[in-house]
Each structure stands twice: as structure tokens, then as C-alpha cells.
Design a protein around this motif. Structure first.
Motif, PDB file in Angstrom:
ATOM      1  N   GLY A 262     -36.426   5.783  -0.058  1.00 12.92           N
ATOM      2  CA  GLY A 262     -35.493   6.140  -1.130  1.00 12.92           C
ATOM      3  C   GLY A 262     -36.223   6.598  -2.377  1.00 12.92           C
ATOM      4  N   ILE A 263     -37.308   5.893  -2.720  1.00 10.57           N
ATOM      5  CA  ILE A 263     -38.120   6.287  -3.882  1.00 10.57           C
ATOM      6  C   ILE A 263     -38.710   7.679  -3.661  1.00 10.57           C
ATOM      7  N   ALA A 264     -39.280   7.903  -2.469  1.00  7.99           N
ATOM      8  CA  ALA A 264     -39.912   9.208  -2.185  1.00  7.99           C
ATOM      9  C   ALA A 264     -38.909  10.340  -2.341  1.00  7.99           C
ATOM     10  N   SER A 265     -37.705  10.134  -1.806  1.00  8.88           N
ATOM     11  CA  SER A 265     -36.695  11.191  -1.887  1.00  8.88           C
ATOM     12  C   SER A 265     -36.226  11.404  -3.327  1.00  8.88           C
ATOM     13  N   SER A 266     -35.984  10.304  -4.033  1.00  5.87           N
ATOM     14  CA  SER A 266     -35.480  10.413  -5.403  1.00  5.87           C
ATOM     15  C   SER A 266     -36.529  11.013  -6.336  1.00  5.87           C
ATOM     16  N   VAL A 267     -37.804  10.568  -6.158  1.00  2.00           N
ATOM     17  CA  VAL A 267     -38.878  11.104  -6.994  1.00  2.00           C
ATOM     18  C   VAL A 267     -39.082  12.590  -6.715  1.00  2.00           C
ATOM     19  N   HIS A 268     -38.862  12.991  -5.461  1.00  2.54           N
ATOM     20  CA  HIS A 268     -38.979  14.401  -5.089  1.00  2.54           C
ATOM     21  C   HIS A 268     -38.046  15.254  -5.955  1.00  2.54           C
ATOM     22  N   ILE A 269     -36.788  14.838  -6.080  1.00  2.00           N
ATOM     23  CA  ILE A 269     -35.819  15.595  -6.885  1.00  2.00           C
ATOM     24  C   ILE A 269     -36.128  15.438  -8.373  1.00  2.00           C
ATOM     25  N   TYR A 270     -36.522  14.234  -8.764  1.00  2.60           N
ATOM     26  CA  TYR A 270     -36.839  13.952 -10.169  1.00  2.60           C
ATOM     27  C   TYR A 270     -37.979  14.850 -10.651  1.00  2.60           C
ATOM     28  N   ILE A 271     -39.056  14.918  -9.849  1.00  2.00           N
ATOM     29  CA  ILE A 271     -40.202  15.745 -10.224  1.00  2.00           C
ATOM     30  C   ILE A 271     -39.830  17.231 -10.204  1.00  2.00           C
ATOM     31  N   LYS A 272     -39.002  17.606  -9.248  1.00  2.00           N
ATOM     32  CA  LYS A 272     -38.590  19.008  -9.137  1.00  2.00           C
ATOM     33  C   LYS A 272     -37.900  19.471 -10.413  1.00  2.00           C
ATOM     34  N   GLU A 273     -37.109  18.573 -10.994  1.00  2.00           N
ATOM     35  CA  GLU A 273     -36.406  18.916 -12.232  1.00  2.00           C
ATOM     36  C   GLU A 273     -37.363  18.960 -13.429  1.00  2.00           C
ATOM     37  N   LYS A 274     -38.546  18.307 -13.277  1.00  2.00           N
ATOM     38  CA  LYS A 274     -39.513  18.259 -14.368  1.00  2.00           C
ATOM     39  C   LYS A 274     -40.537  19.396 -14.306  1.00  2.00           C
ATOM     40  N   LEU A 275     -40.499  20.190 -13.230  1.00  2.00           N
ATOM     41  CA  LEU A 275     -41.546  21.196 -13.037  1.00  2.00           C
ATOM     42  C   LEU A 275     -41.616  22.199 -14.189  1.00  2.00           C
ATOM     43  N   LYS A 276     -40.462  22.589 -14.699  1.00  2.00           N
ATOM     44  CA  LYS A 276     -40.449  23.561 -15.796  1.00  2.00           C
ATOM     45  C   LYS A 276     -41.107  22.963 -17.038  1.00  2.00           C
ATOM     46  N   ALA A 277     -40.773  21.672 -17.325  1.00  2.00           N
ATOM     47  CA  ALA A 277     -41.377  21.002 -18.494  1.00  2.00           C
ATOM     48  C   ALA A 277     -42.881  20.858 -18.294  1.00  2.00           C
ATOM     49  N   ILE A 278     -43.326  20.562 -17.056  1.00  2.00           N
ATOM     50  CA  ILE A 278     -44.768  20.426 -16.778  1.00  2.00           C
ATOM     51  C   ILE A 278     -45.469  21.766 -16.968  1.00  2.00           C
ATOM     52  N   ALA A 279     -44.814  22.844 -16.512  1.00  2.00           N
ATOM     53  CA  ALA A 279     -45.397  24.190 -16.701  1.00  2.00           C
ATOM     54  C   ALA A 279     -45.558  24.502 -18.180  1.00  2.00           C
ATOM     55  N   PRO A 360     -44.532  13.863  -3.712  1.00  2.00           N
ATOM     56  CA  PRO A 360     -43.878  14.628  -4.786  1.00  2.00           C
ATOM     57  C   PRO A 360     -44.679  14.629  -6.082  1.00  2.00           C
ATOM     58  N   LEU A 361     -45.435  13.537  -6.359  1.00  2.00           N
ATOM     59  CA  LEU A 361     -46.244  13.500  -7.578  1.00  2.00           C
ATOM     60  C   LEU A 361     -47.329  14.577  -7.565  1.00  2.00           C
ATOM     61  N   LEU A 362     -47.871  14.850  -6.369  1.00  2.00           N
ATOM     62  CA  LEU A 362     -48.940  15.854  -6.279  1.00  2.00           C
ATOM     63  C   LEU A 362     -48.469  17.253  -6.651  1.00  2.00           C
ATOM     64  N   ARG A 363     -47.163  17.459  -6.620  1.00  2.00           N
ATOM     65  CA  ARG A 363     -46.657  18.786  -7.001  1.00  2.00           C
ATOM     66  C   ARG A 363     -46.933  19.059  -8.481  1.00  2.00           C
ATOM     67  N   THR A 364     -47.001  17.983  -9.300  1.00  2.00           N
ATOM     68  CA  THR A 364     -47.317  18.179 -10.717  1.00  2.00           C
ATOM     69  C   THR A 364     -48.735  18.730 -10.881  1.00  2.00           C
ATOM     70  N   TRP A 365     -49.625  18.388  -9.929  1.00  2.00           N
ATOM     71  CA  TRP A 365     -51.022  18.829  -9.994  1.00  2.00           C
ATOM     72  C   TRP A 365     -51.121  20.338  -9.771  1.00  2.00           C
ATOM     73  N   LYS A 378     -39.716  27.346  -3.517  1.00  2.00           N
ATOM     74  CA  LYS A 378     -41.011  27.395  -2.854  1.00  2.00           C
ATOM     75  C   LYS A 378     -42.173  27.388  -3.831  1.00  2.00           C
ATOM     76  N   SER A 379     -41.882  27.144  -5.112  1.00  2.00           N
ATOM     77  CA  SER A 379     -42.967  27.138  -6.087  1.00  2.00           C
ATOM     78  C   SER A 379     -43.700  25.802  -6.059  1.00  2.00           C
ATOM     79  N   SER A 380     -44.949  25.831  -6.499  1.00  2.00           N
ATOM     80  CA  SER A 380     -45.743  24.625  -6.696  1.00  2.00           C
ATOM     81  C   SER A 380     -45.840  23.752  -5.457  1.00  2.00           C
ATOM     82  N   GLN A 381     -46.026  24.380  -4.305  1.00  2.00           N
ATOM     83  CA  GLN A 381     -46.174  23.616  -3.074  1.00  2.00           C
ATOM     84  C   GLN A 381     -47.618  23.132  -2.939  1.00  2.00           C
ATOM     85  N   GLU A 382     -47.789  21.860  -2.605  1.00  4.17           N
ATOM     86  CA  GLU A 382     -49.129  21.348  -2.377  1.00  4.17           C
ATOM     87  C   GLU A 382     -49.661  21.881  -1.045  1.00  4.17           C
ATOM     88  N   PRO A 383     -50.999  22.001  -0.896  1.00  5.97           N
ATOM     89  CA  PRO A 383     -51.571  22.498   0.366  1.00  5.97           C
ATOM     90  C   PRO A 383     -51.182  21.609   1.548  1.00  5.97           C
TER      91      PRO A 383
END
Length: 831
Positions: A262-279, A360-365, A378-383
């Protein structure tokens, strides 16, 4: 920065935290319970046995064994056996365990009686201590009489507890303690009687019991006797409850895994919404490490706080386990709080939350400053290598943690593999459902119904994780119900009229005709007349048993060498047997080789196969035999089964006794038959299988309480994951609902679209869980219990609508903002 961002998203982070709290609480409570149990067993080891060590023999001790027993000067001794007793006051009869006691036993702990004083005076006064529940059952009081065989004694008092007995064993044969000097007068120890002689010892603390056991055990083993110290007995007891603890730990671990998913799935969406702010942060000069650490600190903080809260809850609920397991515990459990499980809980919260959120945290990297202009799916996909490395790390951690719980690498691997397969099946079914909806989309349905189905595979949908969360909890508890039904159905099948439900043991040869007449006089059938001949193995494959006992490199199991076999002879297989190897020999003529049939477990443990010679000692007479066949025996069937079966024409003249079986329609008929038989033949033992069935049902109820308790954690964790998952995607859904309102949709249509979507999710998750439970229970019924499978309706009528309504209620609570406000107001507020 982590603190500031967390304050702005505190509701969502609290929901992430709630996903692991219950799993941590379950693990900590069970760890505390297991630790307390081990400490209690070690602390109360002498009280559990009542002595420092015991020497016991299943027969009158041999000269050699008696010499060892006497040299150690026993402080108390007893002979115990199972027999029928009668209550002259009301004519009632009952199967009990008679214990003829002499000496000041127990040396540790106490015999609890009512009145209290009779525990010390019953031997001098010549009275009997009768199990308290038994006295209530037959309305007996101190001063009344009890008839044990040919002897009638006054009841000195009610026996409430004695060291060395458990609630389950006393349920089948309640204890009745009488002075040892009266045993002979009962006339119950006849040929073929099952009995045990026990000698109790109390020693100084300076005596090394391990050294004593190592020295005496081989000598006693040769004399068909055994030595048990309080330490070795409690080690066995500890291992037995250790298995219960392992099962409960694994069940709690599954609840924790569910929360982490549940954490992995929720953090996945949470981080996805933060990608613009991280950029944007990276455009302003923030490094990869800084942007990664901002959210890593948040998740680690969630793990620490969640682990701490879960540990505190675990401390609170661990007190429930002694209540749930009280029928299986031979002592009162004293609960103390220890630091180790709490530390484990906090560390587990940190590791599990960070590990499962790592992907999902690695996507911030890997967010590029350019992503501020183009954020898409499809943006910011980890290898791919990084993704596989994270998955591998998670599996290794799960294996190591399971290994720590189970202490067996193979079982730990099987558990992790089974868990992965179960999760994969649930996720695969959800993905397949989505593809099927896409492939066979109902284009002719109404707009609201079509829109609700489309929502199941929209961007940021939670369909897979919700199906896994709901499905796993439903799977666990539904499997419990189905399996319990299989076992209860098995006992019901055993109680049909064609099967025996009364077994009459220890019938002497001269009593056979009279006992049969007593049964048929009541218009009851004599279903079986089974002769029993006791014997021991003298040699196996030409090697003497005494030599095998001294061989430390032998592969033959020890019980074979010391066991007194109760064998029979007949000319046909029974319904509970199936021939695996060799040829069945129904009869043997004089001067012909004797071909016997052995069970598959005996063949394996004794390393015997068809054609191997075995010599038996039949009450002093050596008999040469050859293994003629190997049978598979269904020991689970409640009837007399045998490890060794002789053909007819061999044992007819050997010293023997008989077992009769019959079927009685009701409890009154059973009581009448038992009363009349015991009055005429005091030496016979009668087992009413209906009481055994009742005990099985009671044990199943107790076990189901424990498993239900653990399934509760999975269900509740699934609900919290469900709330978190639905709430996490709230903002995406709100924007869609606002857009629909802007395009002219009415509140009623939006409500209907959302309601149908959540109904589909609830139905899919609960149905997938029940279908998996049906499949697993069917496999259990066919391959383990060998019984027909008739599923219970409870999961269908309770879980499916219940979980669906719950999902619906949680989902609809999310769109209240949209329904109450104008589109522009909602968009400004969310912005």
C-alpha cells in the motif's frame, strides 16, 4: 524542506503511516508473546513436570530397569492407564485416566483440589481425587462413591489441576487419582492393558541433569524404559509452541507486507504529483541527492513513527494471545514487557517503508530540469537495471526476515515464493480484468456505466493495488472458513450410521461371546470383532534389535526398536487401506512362510521393503516373518488401523484380547450401553467417538479464533491501504469530476459514476480473494484431507457485499467536495 513539504501533505503521509502500523503491531505483539512464552516455560519448567526427572516404562520394568530405578531412590511413583469408571449414585460411566499415586508428588507446583486439604490427605484417607469437570458432569460431590474396576472408593475431593496435564488431554480422558496400594484391587491391569509406570525424582540443584540423561538414557533404552528431565521435556514443549509462534509471525508478516505494498503504491502516486516541483527545484540548483533526501527523510520518518506507534499497539494487544491460546497452554502465562521486540518493530517499520518506497523514490533522482515543461506518464523513468536491483533487494530482505522467523532456509524460501506467487496471481487477475474490459468494452451501456469502467484503467488508477489488498485479506479468512468446513464435514461423514462410533477395548478371550450378546441384546450391531496380539521386534533384516539400539550410525528410527506393536490378523484390506507394493496374503497354511503386511510409514522408518525378513517376539515366542506387502493407511480415519497385519492361520493361538465396534444412534443409547457393559465387565474400556468428534470441533473453533484474529490484521490493513489508495488518487479524481461538471454533468451522474467504479473494485477484489480461497481449499480437500469439498456460503454472503459497501462508502466520501461546491471554487481550492 522535508519538514515543510510533510506539513503540507500531512493527511496523506498519515495514511501511508497507517498502512504499516497494524502490521508492525501484529509482529511486535506476537514477538512479545513468543518471548514471554519461552521465558515462562523455562521459569516454570519444574512446575510443569512436578519433578526434576522421571523414569517411565510402558510395561512392568525389567530387572535391569528396576535396578537403575531403585539405585536412584525414587521419591514418588505411579502407574497410570485409561479405563472406565462408574458413579453408583446415578449410574453414569466415563472413560478416564486412572493414576495410582504413591509418594509426595508433585515436588514443584501443587495439586489444586477442592477442598484444598485433600490434596495432601487422600493417600492416607484412601479416597479418590476426581476431575472437577467430571464431577459437575455427573453431579458428584465429595463423599459420594466412584467405582474403579472392581473397587469402590469414596470421592475425597474435586481435582482442578495437577502438573503434567493439559486441557486437551483431560478433555478426552479426565484424570482420577487414587492411592497406589488400591491398584491391584481394581483388577484392571489384565493382559493387553495399556499402562505406564512412572518414577519421580527430586535432586539437588548441583546435579547435572544433562550428564545424568546422557549416562542413563542408553542403558534404560536397552530395557525399554525412558528418562525425561524437566529441561528436555520443556524444550519439547517450547518447540511445539514455537511452531505456533512461527505461524502467527508469518501471518503478521503478511499483514505487514500488505501495508508495505500500500505504501509503495501510494508513494508512487504521491511522488508522481511532486515531479514538477522537483524539476523546478533542480532548475533552481538543487542536486539529485538533495531532492532524493527530501522525500527519503519523509518516508523514513513515517517508518520510525509508524513502527513506534505499531509497537505500542502491539504491547497493548499481546495480552489477547494468552486468552486465545488458553486451551493449549498448560500454565498461566505471565506477561512482561521487553525492549527487543519493540526495537525490532521500529527498525522493521523503517526498513520496510523505505525499501518498498524506494522504487518510486528513485524517480526523484532521475527527474530532469526539462521535465518542468513536459511531465507525462513516461517521464523520469528509472533504468531497468535499477528497478531489478530494488526488486532483488526486497526479495532478499523478505527471505532473510522469514529465515529469522522460521529458522529454516527451505521453509523461508517456500514462504517467500508462496507469498510472491499469491501476490502475483492477485495482481495478474486485476491486470487481466482491466485488459478484458478494454478488449470487450460494453459500448452500448449507459454513459455513467461506461465512464465508471473507464476509470478502472485511467492514469493513476489504483485497481491493481486495491484488488491485491482486498483480495489477500478475503483470501486468508475465506480459506479458514472453507478449510474448517472440510474438517467438520469429515467428522460428520465419520458419524454416519454405517460407521462405528463406539469402540470397546480390552475384551478378554473368555468375555467375547458375553460382550457380543450384551450388545446384540440392545438391538445394536457388532460391526467388527478385531483380535489384538501384542509383540515387539526381535530382529530386522537379520540384525538384532538390541544391536541396532547400540548402533549410533543406524538409519532406523528409534521408536521402532522400543515399540510394543499391537497387531491383528485378517484376510482382507479395510476401506482405509490401499496396497502400494507386493501381494496381499489372506491366509497361510502350516509350514509355509508367514508373509505380513506393513504400513508405508513403518516401512520407511524401519527401512524395510517387500521380501525383507522380520523376527517378532510374541510374548516370549520368536516368530519369523517376511514382508509380503506395503499398505498406505489413512490414519486420519477414526477407526482401528494397524502398522502390522498378519494373515489368518498364524496368531489364532497366541495370547490376545479383542476389540469390538458398534454404532449407537443417540447419546442416551450410548450411556445405557456403557453403563451396562461396565457393570458386567469392569475391565473393558469404551471409547465414545462422538466425544472425540466434539473435541475436534472444539479444537477447530479455538484454532479458528486464532487464525481469525490474524486474518483480522490482514483485513484491517487492507482496509487502511484501501482508504490510503483511494484518498491518494483523490486529487486526480476530483479534477476529472470537476471537468465533468464543467461539461454539464449533474451531481447525480457524478455520484453514480463514482459509485459504480467503487462497486466494481469492491466486487472484483473480494471475488478474486474468494475464488483463490476456493481453489486452495479444493486442493486441500482433494490432496490433503481426501474429502469432498462443499464450500461455506458465509464468505459469499458476508465478505462480498460487506467489502463492496465499505469500498463504496470510502470512495464516495472523496467526492463530497465536488458535489457541494462550484467547479471554479474546487479548482481554486485544490490549486
Amino acid at each position: 524542506m522535508a519538514w515543510r513539504d510533510a506539513k503540507a501533505s500531512k493527511v496523506r503521509l498519515l495514511l501511508f503511516m497507517a498502512s504499516i502500523i497494524l502490521g508492525i503491531a501484529a509482529v511486535v505483539s506476537i514477538q512479545l508473546f513468543s518471548t514471554n512464552l519461552k521465558d515462562n516455560i523455562q521459569r516454570q519448567s519444574k512446575n510443569l513436570m512436578g519433578a526434576d526427572f522421571i523414569i517411565d516404562s510402558k510395561q512392568i520394568p525389567t530387572e535391569g530397569a528396576q535396578a537403575i530405578i531403585d539405585s536412584l531412590e525414587p521419591d514418588a511413583h505411579e502407574v497410570n492407564f485409561v479405563s472406565m469408571v462408574a458413579f453408583p449414585k446415578n449410574g453414569g460411566t466415563k472413560l478416564v485416566k486412572v493414576r495410582g499415586m504413591e509418594g509426595n508428588f508433585p515436588f514443584y507446583g501443587t495439586i489444586e483440589t477442592q477442598p484444598t486439604a485433600v490434596a495432601k490427605t487422600y493417600q492416607e484417607s484412601g479416597g479418590a481425587l476426581v476431575d472437577a469437570t467430571l464431577m459437575l458432569q455427573f453431579n458428584a460431590k465429595p463423599g459420594d462413591s466412584i467405582k474403579v474396576g472392581e473397587l469402590t472408593l469414596p470421592i475425597a475431593g474435586a481435582l482442578q489441576s495437577i502438573p503434567g496435564s493439559s486441557a486437551i488431554s483431560t478433555s478426552v480422558a479426565p484424570p482420577v487419582i487414587i492411592p497406589y496400594r488400591f491398584i491391584e484391587a481394581t483388577d484392571l491391569l489384565q493382559f493387553g492393558s495399556r499402562k505406564e509406570y512412572q518414577y519421580f525424582y527430586k535432586v539437588q540443584d548441583t546435579v547435572n541433569l544433562t550428564h545424568l540423561e546422557d549416562k542413563l538414557e542408553p542403558a534404560l533404552d536397552l530395557e525399554n524404559a525412558d528418562l525425561d528431565t524437566h529441561t528436555s521435556t520443556t524444550e519439547r514443549l517450547g518447540r511445539r509452541y514455537d511452531n505456533v509462534g512461527k505461524f502467527l509471525n508469518l501471518a503478521a508478516f503478511i499483514a505487514l507486507l500488505l501495508g508495505c505494498i500500500g505504501i509503495a503504491s501510494s508513494v508512487h502516486i504521491y511522488i508522481k504529483e511532486k515531479l514538477k516541483a522537483i524539476a523546478i527545484l533542480k532548475c533552481m540548483g538543487a542536486s539529485r541527492l538533495q531532492s532524493f533526501l527530501i522525500f527519503l527523510i519523509q518516508i523514513a520518518g513515517i517508518g520510525i513513527i509508524g513502527g513506534l506507534i505499531g509497537s505500542l499497539i502491539g504491547i497493548g494487544i499481546q495480552g489477547l494471545f494468552p486468552y486465545l491460546l488458553k486451551e493449549f497452554l498448560p500454565f498461566t502465562l505471565e506477561i512482561t514487557i521487553m525492549a527487543q521486540p519493540i526495537i525490532i518493530g521500529v527498525l522493521l517499520g523503517v526498513f520496510m517503508s523505505v525499501l518498498f518506497a524506494l522504487l518510486p523514490l528513485l524517480r526523484t533522482w532521475y527527474v530532469s530540469p526539462l521535465d518542468v515543461l513536459r511531465v507525462d506518464e513516461k517521464s523520469s523513468q528509472e533504468p531497468r537495471k535499477v528497478r531489478y536491483l530494488v526488486f532483488g533487494t526486497i526479495l532478499v530482505f523478505l527471505f532473510l526476515f522469514s529465515l529469522w522467523l522460521i529458522k529454516d532456509a527451505l521453509y523461508a524460501l517456500a514462504f517467500v515464493g508462496g507469498t510472491v506467487i499469491t501476490f502475483a496471481i492477485l495482481a495478474g487477475v486485476a491486470s487481466l480484468f482491466i485488459k478484458m474490459v478494454k478488449r470487450f468494452f460494453p459500448k452500448h451501456w449507459s454513459f455513467t456505466a461506461r465512464q465508471s469502467l473507464l476509470n478502472l484503467f485511467r492514469p493513476n488508477n489504483q485497481t491493481v493495488v486495491l484488488v491485491v489488498a482486498i483480495g489477500l485479506g478475503t483470501f486468508l479468512i475465506s480459506t479458514l472458513y472453507f478449510t474448517k468446513d472440510i474438517l467438520l464435514t469429515k467428522t460428520e461423514i465419520e458419524q454416519t450410521a454405517k460407521n462405528a462410533n463406539i469402540i470397546i477395548l480390552d475384551i478378554q478371550p473368555e468375555q467375547r461371546d458375553s460382550v457380543a450378546e450384551s450388545i446384540t441384546a440392545k438391538e445394536l450391531p457388532v460391526l467388527n470383532k478385531i483380535p489384538l496380539v501384542t509383540m515387539r521386534m526381535h530382529s530386522l533384516n537379520g540384525t538384532l534389535v538390541n544391536k541396532l539400539r547400540q548402533d549410533t550410525t543406524r538409519q532406523i528410527r528409534g521408536w521402532i526398536l522400543n515399540h510394543e506393536f499391537r497387531t491383528t490378523y485378517r484376510d482382507a484390506l479395510t476401506p482405509s487401506e490401499e496396497l502400494l507394493e507386493g501381494t496381499w496374503t489372506p491366509q497361510v497354511k502350516e509350514d509355509e512362510p508367514v508373509y505380513i503386511s506393513i504400513s508405508d510409514n513403518l516401512a520407511e522408518d524401519a527401512k524395510l521393503s517387500v521380501g525383507d525378513p522380520v523376527v517378532f517376539n510374541v510374548q516370549g515366542v520368536l516368530m519369523e516373518t517376511i514382508v509380503g506387502s506395503v499398505r498406505q493407511v489413512d490414519w486420519a480415519q477414526m477407526q482401528l488401523n494397524f502398522s502390522v497385519v498378519f494373515p489368518e492361520g498364524v496368531l489364532e493361538q497366541a495370547p490376545q484380547f479383542n476389540v469390538f465396534t458398534t454404532h449407537v444412534a443417540d447419546e442416551q443409547g450410548s450411556a445405557t450401553l456403557q453403563r451396562d457393559l461396565v457393570a458386567t465387565f469392569p475391565n473393558v474400556t469404551i471409547i465414545d467417538l462422538r466425544q472425540v468428534y466434539s473435541l475436534v470441533e472444539d479444537i477447530l473453533e479455538q484454532v479458528s479464533w486464532v487464525i481469525n484474529f490474524m486474518a483480522f490484521f490482514s483485513i484491517l490493513t487492507g482496509i487502511i491501504v484501501l482508504i490510503g489508495s483511494v484518498r491518494t488518487s483523490k486529487y486526480q479524481r476530483i479534477k476529472e469530476s470537476v471537468l465533468l461538471r464543467t461539461l454539464g454533468a449533474k451531481n447525480k451522474q457524478i455520484l453514480k459514476i463514482s459509485a459504480l467504479e467503487y462497486v466494481f473494485l469492491g466486487l472484483l477484489g473480494s471475488l478474486v480473494g474468494i475464488i483463490l480461497a476456493l481453489i486452495s481449499s479444493l486442493c486441500l480437500a482433494l490432496f490433503v484431507f481426501n474429502e469432498p469439498f462443499v464450500p461455506s456460503f458465509i464468505p459469499f454472503v458476508v465478505f462480498v457485499p460487506g467489502i463492496t459497501l465499505l469500498v463504496l462508502a470510502i470512495g464516495l466520501s472523496n467526492i463530497q467536495t465536488v458535489l457541494r461546491s462550484s467547479p471554479l471554487e474546487v479548482l481554486r481550492k485544490e490549486g
